[in-house]
Design a protein around this motif. Structure first.
Motif, PDB file in Angstrom:
ATOM      1  N   ASN A  47      99.310  32.540  39.988  1.00  0.00           N
ATOM      2  CA  ASN A  47     100.343  32.623  41.018  1.00  0.00           C
ATOM      3  C   ASN A  47      99.976  31.749  42.212  1.00  0.00           C
ATOM      4  N   SER A  48     100.984  31.444  43.024  1.00  0.00           N
ATOM      5  CA  SER A  48     100.802  30.614  44.214  1.00  0.00           C
ATOM      6  C   SER A  48     101.261  31.382  45.439  1.00  0.00           C
ATOM      7  N   LEU A  49     100.594  31.129  46.556  1.00  0.00           N
ATOM      8  CA  LEU A  49     101.000  31.719  47.825  1.00  0.00           C
ATOM      9  C   LEU A  49     101.840  30.679  48.567  1.00  0.00           C
ATOM     10  N   VAL A  50     103.146  30.887  48.577  1.00  0.00           N
ATOM     11  CA  VAL A  50     104.077  29.928  49.164  1.00  0.00           C
ATOM     12  C   VAL A  50     104.828  30.607  50.305  1.00  0.00           C
ATOM     13  N   ASN A  51     104.638  30.074  51.511  1.00  0.00           N
ATOM     14  CA  ASN A  51     105.272  30.649  52.702  1.00  0.00           C
ATOM     15  C   ASN A  51     104.999  32.144  52.827  1.00  0.00           C
ATOM     16  N   GLY A  52     103.752  32.515  52.502  1.00  0.00           N
ATOM     17  CA  GLY A  52     103.336  33.902  52.640  1.00  0.00           C
ATOM     18  C   GLY A  52     103.765  34.804  51.499  1.00  0.00           C
ATOM     19  N   ILE A  53     104.351  34.235  50.436  1.00  0.00           N
ATOM     20  CA  ILE A  53     104.844  35.014  49.299  1.00  0.00           C
ATOM     21  C   ILE A  53     104.064  34.630  48.043  1.00  0.00           C
ATOM     22  N   TRP A  54     103.522  35.649  47.341  1.00  0.00           N
ATOM     23  CA  TRP A  54     102.907  35.387  46.041  1.00  0.00           C
ATOM     24  C   TRP A  54     104.020  35.200  45.019  1.00  0.00           C
ATOM     25  N   THR A  55     104.002  34.072  44.306  1.00  0.00           N
ATOM     26  CA  THR A  55     105.121  33.752  43.429  1.00  0.00           C
ATOM     27  C   THR A  55     104.682  32.902  42.241  1.00  0.00           C
ATOM     28  N   TYR A  56     105.549  32.852  41.245  1.00  0.00           N
ATOM     29  CA  TYR A  56     105.508  31.865  40.163  1.00  0.00           C
ATOM     30  C   TYR A  56     106.898  31.235  40.147  1.00  0.00           C
ATOM     31  N   SER A  57     106.971  29.922  40.021  1.00  0.00           N
ATOM     32  CA  SER A  57     108.276  29.276  40.021  1.00  0.00           C
ATOM     33  C   SER A  57     109.000  29.549  38.705  1.00  0.00           C
ATOM     34  N   ARG A 113     109.356  37.208  43.825  1.00  0.00           N
ATOM     35  CA  ARG A 113     108.385  37.926  44.645  1.00  0.00           C
ATOM     36  C   ARG A 113     107.641  38.895  43.733  1.00  0.00           C
ATOM     37  N   THR A 114     106.366  38.642  43.495  1.00  0.00           N
ATOM     38  CA  THR A 114     105.618  39.412  42.497  1.00  0.00           C
ATOM     39  C   THR A 114     105.143  40.748  43.053  1.00  0.00           C
ATOM     40  N   TRP A 115     104.593  41.544  42.157  1.00  0.00           N
ATOM     41  CA  TRP A 115     104.021  42.847  42.502  1.00  0.00           C
ATOM     42  C   TRP A 115     102.904  42.729  43.530  1.00  0.00           C
ATOM     43  N   ARG A 116     102.301  41.555  43.608  1.00  0.00           N
ATOM     44  CA  ARG A 116     101.105  41.392  44.433  1.00  0.00           C
ATOM     45  C   ARG A 116     101.416  41.369  45.935  1.00  0.00           C
ATOM     46  N   ASN A 117     102.663  41.156  46.287  1.00  0.00           N
ATOM     47  CA  ASN A 117     103.021  41.062  47.699  1.00  0.00           C
ATOM     48  C   ASN A 117     102.983  42.428  48.385  1.00  0.00           C
ATOM     49  N   THR A 118     102.446  42.436  49.580  1.00  0.00           N
ATOM     50  CA  THR A 118     102.404  43.667  50.376  1.00  0.00           C
ATOM     51  C   THR A 118     103.189  43.425  51.670  1.00  0.00           C
ATOM     52  N   ILE A 119     104.459  43.077  51.485  1.00  0.00           N
ATOM     53  CA  ILE A 119     105.316  42.676  52.612  1.00  0.00           C
ATOM     54  C   ILE A 119     106.490  43.625  52.796  1.00  0.00           C
ATOM     55  N   PRO A 368      80.019  45.220  48.180  1.00  0.00           N
ATOM     56  CA  PRO A 368      81.035  44.162  48.191  1.00  0.00           C
ATOM     57  C   PRO A 368      82.438  44.763  48.278  1.00  0.00           C
ATOM     58  N   PHE A 369      83.375  43.980  48.768  1.00  0.00           N
ATOM     59  CA  PHE A 369      84.792  44.325  48.688  1.00  0.00           C
ATOM     60  C   PHE A 369      85.496  43.189  47.953  1.00  0.00           C
ATOM     61  N   ASN A 370      86.300  43.551  46.973  1.00  0.00           N
ATOM     62  CA  ASN A 370      86.919  42.569  46.070  1.00  0.00           C
ATOM     63  C   ASN A 370      88.365  42.264  46.442  1.00  0.00           C
ATOM     64  N   TYR A 371      88.723  42.444  47.701  1.00  0.00           N
ATOM     65  CA  TYR A 371      90.125  42.354  48.110  1.00  0.00           C
ATOM     66  C   TYR A 371      90.571  40.895  48.275  1.00  0.00           C
ATOM     67  N   LEU A 372      91.070  40.324  47.188  1.00  0.00           N
ATOM     68  CA  LEU A 372      91.685  39.001  47.250  1.00  0.00           C
ATOM     69  C   LEU A 372      93.064  39.085  47.893  1.00  0.00           C
ATOM     70  N   SER A 373      93.686  40.241  47.782  1.00  0.00           N
ATOM     71  CA  SER A 373      94.994  40.478  48.401  1.00  0.00           C
ATOM     72  C   SER A 373      94.975  41.858  49.030  1.00  0.00           C
ATOM     73  N   GLY A 374      96.082  42.227  49.663  1.00  0.00           N
ATOM     74  CA  GLY A 374      96.169  43.537  50.289  1.00  0.00           C
ATOM     75  C   GLY A 374      96.065  44.659  49.270  1.00  0.00           C
ATOM     76  N   GLU A 375      95.849  45.864  49.772  1.00  0.00           N
ATOM     77  CA  GLU A 375      95.657  47.022  48.898  1.00  0.00           C
ATOM     78  C   GLU A 375      96.357  48.230  49.504  1.00  0.00           C
ATOM     79  N   SER A 376      97.510  48.576  48.946  1.00  0.00           N
ATOM     80  CA  SER A 376      98.314  49.659  49.511  1.00  0.00           C
ATOM     81  C   SER A 376      97.577  50.987  49.491  1.00  0.00           C
ATOM     82  N   ILE A 377      96.846  51.245  48.445  1.00  0.00           N
ATOM     83  CA  ILE A 377      96.220  52.552  48.268  1.00  0.00           C
ATOM     84  C   ILE A 377      95.146  52.833  49.319  1.00  0.00           C
TER      85      ILE A 377
END
Length: 533
Positions: A47-57, A113-119, A368-377
């Motif tokens: 996936n790519s982070l485009v304008n703050g959105i995790w996406t695949y074209s 907008r993929t599942w990975r977004n925390t927006i 260590p913390f493995n947070y490449l992206s946000g974590e809702s939980i």
């Protein structure tokens, strides 16, 4: 089955195929009439982070589908000397949730907008309160409502919205449908009616009535189908899309498209009550098929979804699992190459993973913390991968790797503690699958310690979601009226070998010590998010 028998099945058009879109790989699996994998194909993507959105074209999605299928077709040719021209049944599955919205002409209105977004925090919170039901940030309805809250121009033009699996299925068949498991990650399901919750739909429509949209929610959602129900057939256009060479015939029966949660349940024979499974790869989630409703809603902590045949499932989901570990392995490979050493990545992975068993039970004080992206939980909107230790910590390779594996399960454990401790949920069997179990001995040991319960691995579970989707496609044409759980037990898993690891008390105690350090250290992660951009 013999090679010649499988070849004959493929030539006579009896092949069954499952294709699953994962976060980093798209995989295709062809199974024979015994439901065993016979050929495989894959495509790597990111996936790519485009304008703050995790996406695949959209172009990446279609190209990835075609590449994975072409790779499968090549594997069939290589193994059996025949060209794959006809498929009896096909199923599409993908990572759940997210937002793909289309106008009346079928044009994509905004990038996926993929599942990975925390927006979608505000939408998630308001909908959860409105329904008194957990509506996670990942869910499609959260994305839609957040777009409304943001006054996004495209919302008025939405004619249909769906998940990634639903999108591909639509392109292959023309049908706007979704398997109930995937649908349960779009909008809450009423398990009595096996359809979207009508009361909640009415509340949503009332909530946005002042916007005067031309659409009502029920009219833009995909139709819900149960496992085994007819989801259409592959059209001529669909066959050409999947196989641009033109060699694939139209007419394959299509199973209801499902999410990776549902295919994981199938792949681990975990669709009956009191069974559960843990899928651990780029993300991690544990699912338990419930005997009864939970006593209350745990918004942001426990999701409620369904099995592919509509039973209620409690799911603890974390966005981050093995992604950061993979970055470390790549770094170690780079170091080896810099010294003119040769790198066998499979050997490197297995060597590092096995070293974790020699580490201190509490990881020697490493954190260590493995947070490449946000974590809702854990209530963090962004990610900052970190590694922290005191000067007195036992800094060894074994402890470092063990700590990376333990932290991969930290957020998951946060959610599972609710089910075990507050809801007294009982589990007869818990089965693991995914990259975390690449070296089963290690994965089962760490996972069982983290969840303080025995964890098993099936020999077939390594095939994962795409195989599970192929099995659902097989159920469509071979179910013969049996329930999904009965059919899986008798026709798919009757002779499967299972490896089970029960945790030792010292491993449980060690993980608990690590987890206490992890929980306290979340303040460090939050400070990093606040301080480092």
């Amino acid at each position: 089955m013999t090679k010649e028998e499988i070849k004959s099945e493929i030539e006579s058009g009896k092949a069954i195929v499952g294709i699953e879109f994962g976060s980093t790989r798209i995989k295709a699996v062809l199974i024979d009439s015994t439901n065993a994998p016979a050929a495989m194909g894959s495509h790597t993507w990111e996936n790519s982070l485009v304008n703050g959105i995790w996406t695949y074209s959209q172009e990446e999605i279609i190209a990835g589908l075609q590449s994975a299928y072409a790779d499968l077709k090549s594997d069939v040719q290589k193994k059996f000397g025949v060209t794959l021209k006809k498929i009896r049944a096909l199923g599409i599955s993908a990572m759940m949730h997210g937002y793909l919205a289309f106008d009346k002409n079928g044009s994509l209105l905004v990038p996926f907008r993929t599942w990975r977004n925390t927006i979608t925090g505000a939408a998630s919170e308001k909908l959860s309160a409105l329904f008194n039901y957990p509506i996670p940030e990942r869910w499609s309805i959260s994305h839609l409502y957040q777009a409304i809250l943001n006054n996004e121009e495209h919302v008025k033009d939405v004619s249909f919205f769906t998940t990634l699996a639903g999108f591909i299925h639509w392109k292959l068949t023309g049908n706007k449908v979704l398997g109930i498991g995937d649908a349960s990650g779009m909008f809450p399901i009423d398990t009595a009616t096996k359809d979207y919750n009508k009361n909640f739909i009415s509340k949503f429509d009332s909530l946005v009535a002042d916007k005067k949209f031309s659409w009502k929610l029920e009219g833009i959602l995909p139709k819900v189908l149960l496992a085994g129900e007819d989801a259409g057939t592959m059209t001529t256009e669909g066959a050409k899309l999947l196989d641009p060479s033109g060699e694939l015939e139209a007419g394959a029966k299509m199973a209801p498209p499902e999410g990776d949660a549902g295919t994981g349940m199938v792949a681990t024979n975990s669709v009956a009550k009191r069974t559960g499974n843990v899928s651990a790869g780029t993300s991690v989630f544990a699912m338990v098929v419930l005997e009864k409703d939970l006593s209350k809603a745990y918004s942001g902590l426990i999701d409620l979804v369904t099995t592919p045949d509509g039973a209620l499932v409690a799911m603890a989901h974390a966005n981050n699992c093995m992604g950061e570990f993979d970055h470390w392995v790549s770094l170690f490979a780079e170091v080896i190459k810099a010294t003119n050493g040769s790198v066998d990545m499979n050997k490197l992975y297995s060597t590092l993973l096995l070293s974790a068993l020699k580490g201190d039970k509490d990881c020697g004080g490493l954190l260590p913390f493995n947070y490449l992206s946000g974590e809702s939980i854990t209530a963090l909107t962004e990610g900052r991968p970190l590694f922290v230790r005191t000067q007195h910590a036992n800094f060894t390779m074994a402890n470092f790797i063990r700590a990376q594996l333990c932290t991969a399960l930290g957020a998951l454990r946060t959610g599972m503690d609710i089910l075990f401790d507050k809801e007294s949920v009982k589990i007869d069997s818990l089965t693991g699958h995914g990259g975390f179990f690449k070296t089963a001995e290690v994965g089962l040991s760490i996972m069982s310690a983290a969840l303080h319960t025995p964890v098993s691995a099936l020999e077939t579970a390594g095939e994962g979601g795409p195989w599970g989707m192929a099995v659902l496609a097989s159920y469509l044409v071979n179910g013969n009226g049996k329930s999904l759980s009965e059919w899986l037990e008798k026709e798919v898993f009757a002779a499967s070998k299972k490896t089970t690891v029960a945790p030792k008390q010292e491993d449980i105690d060690g993980f608990n010590t690590f987890f206490a350090r992890y929980t306290k250290g979340l303040a460090i992660e939050k400070a990093a998010i606040d301080s480092i951009e």
